[in-house]
Write a protein that holds these residues in place. Sequence first.
Motif, short mmCIF file in Angstrom:
data_model
loop_
_atom_site.label_atom_id
_atom_site.label_comp_id
_atom_site.label_asym_id
_atom_site.label_seq_id
_atom_site.Cartn_x
_atom_site.Cartn_y
_atom_site.Cartn_z
N ILE A 139 -7.15 -12.33 0.62
CA ILE A 139 -6.05 -11.50 1.14
C ILE A 139 -6.44 -11.07 2.55
O ILE A 139 -7.13 -10.08 2.76
N ARG A 140 -6.01 -11.85 3.52
CA ARG A 140 -6.42 -11.62 4.91
C ARG A 140 -5.38 -10.87 5.74
O ARG A 140 -5.68 -10.37 6.81
N GLN A 141 -4.15 -10.85 5.25
CA GLN A 141 -3.08 -10.19 5.98
C GLN A 141 -2.41 -9.19 5.04
O GLN A 141 -1.92 -9.55 3.98
N ILE A 142 -2.40 -7.91 5.44
CA ILE A 142 -1.79 -6.87 4.62
C ILE A 142 -0.43 -6.53 5.20
O ILE A 142 -0.33 -5.98 6.31
N ASP A 143 0.62 -6.86 4.47
CA ASP A 143 1.98 -6.59 4.92
C ASP A 143 2.69 -5.55 4.07
O ASP A 143 3.73 -5.03 4.46
N THR A 144 2.17 -5.26 2.89
CA THR A 144 2.80 -4.30 2.01
C THR A 144 1.76 -3.31 1.50
O THR A 144 0.57 -3.60 1.47
N VAL A 145 2.24 -2.13 1.08
CA VAL A 145 1.31 -1.10 0.64
C VAL A 145 0.62 -1.48 -0.67
O VAL A 145 -0.52 -1.07 -0.91
N ASP A 146 1.28 -2.27 -1.51
CA ASP A 146 0.63 -2.64 -2.76
C ASP A 146 -0.55 -3.58 -2.52
O ASP A 146 -1.53 -3.58 -3.26
N GLN A 147 -0.47 -4.39 -1.45
CA GLN A 147 -1.62 -5.23 -1.09
C GLN A 147 -2.81 -4.37 -0.68
O GLN A 147 -3.95 -4.62 -1.08
N ALA A 148 -2.55 -3.32 0.10
CA ALA A 148 -3.62 -2.41 0.51
C ALA A 148 -4.18 -1.66 -0.69
O ALA A 148 -5.38 -1.41 -0.78
N ALA A 149 -3.32 -1.34 -1.65
CA ALA A 149 -3.75 -0.59 -2.84
C ALA A 149 -4.70 -1.39 -3.72
O ALA A 149 -5.52 -0.82 -4.44
N ARG A 150 -4.61 -2.70 -3.67
CA ARG A 150 -5.44 -3.54 -4.54
C ARG A 150 -6.94 -3.38 -4.29
O ARG A 150 -7.76 -3.75 -5.12
N ALA A 151 -7.28 -2.81 -3.14
CA ALA A 151 -8.70 -2.60 -2.83
C ALA A 151 -9.35 -1.66 -3.83
O ALA A 151 -10.56 -1.70 -4.06
N LEU A 152 -8.55 -0.77 -4.44
CA LEU A 152 -9.08 0.19 -5.41
C LEU A 152 -9.04 -0.33 -6.84
O LEU A 152 -9.45 0.37 -7.77
N GLN A 153 -8.56 -1.56 -7.04
CA GLN A 153 -8.39 -2.12 -8.39
C GLN A 153 -9.69 -2.13 -9.20
O GLN A 153 -9.68 -1.79 -10.39
N PRO A 154 -10.84 -2.51 -8.61
CA PRO A 154 -12.07 -2.55 -9.41
C PRO A 154 -12.46 -1.19 -10.00
O PRO A 154 -13.12 -1.12 -11.03
N LEU A 155 -12.07 -0.12 -9.34
CA LEU A 155 -12.42 1.20 -9.81
C LEU A 155 -11.34 1.80 -10.72
O LEU A 155 -11.62 2.28 -11.81
N ALA A 156 -10.10 1.76 -10.25
CA ALA A 156 -9.06 2.53 -10.90
C ALA A 156 -8.21 1.74 -11.89
O ALA A 156 -7.46 2.33 -12.66
N GLY A 157 -8.27 0.41 -11.85
CA GLY A 157 -7.49 -0.39 -12.78
C GLY A 157 -6.02 -0.10 -12.67
O GLY A 157 -5.43 -0.16 -11.59
N ASN A 158 -5.40 0.26 -13.79
CA ASN A 158 -3.96 0.53 -13.81
C ASN A 158 -3.58 1.80 -13.04
O ASN A 158 -2.40 2.00 -12.73
#
Length: 414
Positions: free
Chosen positions: A261-280
């Motif tokens: 994911i090299r280009q962030i165009d939407t806020v949900d793409q940016a949010a995925r950075a926290l996926q390993p910690l916060a999951g759902n």
Amino acid sequence: MKIEGIRKAFKTLGPGLITGASDDDPSGIATYSQAGAGFGLSTLWTALFTFPLMAAMQGMCARIGLVTSQGLTATLKQYYPKPILYGMLLFSFPAITLNIGANIQAMGAVCHMILPAVPVSVFCVAITLLLMVVIIHYPYQKIAMILKWLCTSLLLYIIVPFLSDQNWKLIARDTFIPVIRYDKEFFSIIVAILGTTISPYLFYWQANMEAEDRLHNHIIVVDKKILNSMKADVNTGMLFSNVVMFFIILTTGTVLFPAGIRQIDTVDQAARALQPLAGNLTYLIFAAGVLGTGLLAVPVLAGAQSYMLAETLGWEEGLDKKFAQAKPFYISIIISLLVGLLLQFSAVSPLRALLYTAIAYGLTAPVLIAVVLHIGNNKKIMKSNTNSWFSNLLGTIALIIMTAAAIALIYFLL
């Protein structure tokens, strides 16, 4: 330390901490996320590099506000030719207005991410109305304490890199040894990082808040103790801001960049950075961070702009005043929010708008840095409280770096 102790420590910190927290607004989150996603760890060094420069510039502005008991605009109006004053307004207003709109748009987008059935535009209008009511009805210092706690959700970025194996030697290398690529994309992100970190609107805000603090605390003489307290407050705020910046780049650089994911165009793409910690819970936590920083930063942005207008035109000013006491001041805030809201109805995505805002600050900051340096060394204004040689050194480095980065970006764009 117990919760009560933390709360007391929080209360002892003033404009510096609020400034530092508001610097990590949605514009900052977007810029640092794009830096990590697009370039991996190669921009980590900027967090270490910008801290002393940011602290020095905000310290100068704070000292100017304390010593003069007025904001930068009033100081320019009193001691400098009018073309300089109007030039500063011309340089600052477009970027601040764009930043207000981009932050409102980003807050609306994260709300839509949680409740997709409600259009982004509805959230943007609701957030704008909420901001108007809160800014007009409540003293800013009162709501800032609540919002500062919301901003602590950004500290979750610090945890994510420790959840998986990391090449800490590589991280240390990219932190302490600058990596520079000579192309338009890299210089765009460097200018954006510098612009969103050393933001001109924060210069105005810092000076005005320090001037108001002096008035509220009935400080007659600005002695060494007052200046040291201010310096500690500013340095704490800037350190907080840069630590968050470092870990947002590190988190997105170790989570999004390897995932392609090299280009962030939407806020949900940016949010995925926290996926390993916060999951759902990722999107809820990310939304809380964006909303917290946005609700903290937009009053700062609109307030800074209105202070500039009020001091230029001689209006009564102050976010602690009632609407009836400072009608033009508050009306200008309302207008700036409404103009910013119009960005939602453009074709620019929230993340793109935030990045463009940071670049705009990067291009306009050198002029204001030069002006602040001059005021800080003007004995007629500052008396015995002119800049130290170290502050001047850091300020000059900031001026040279910001100017060089802006010129390089213009060169690559052309």
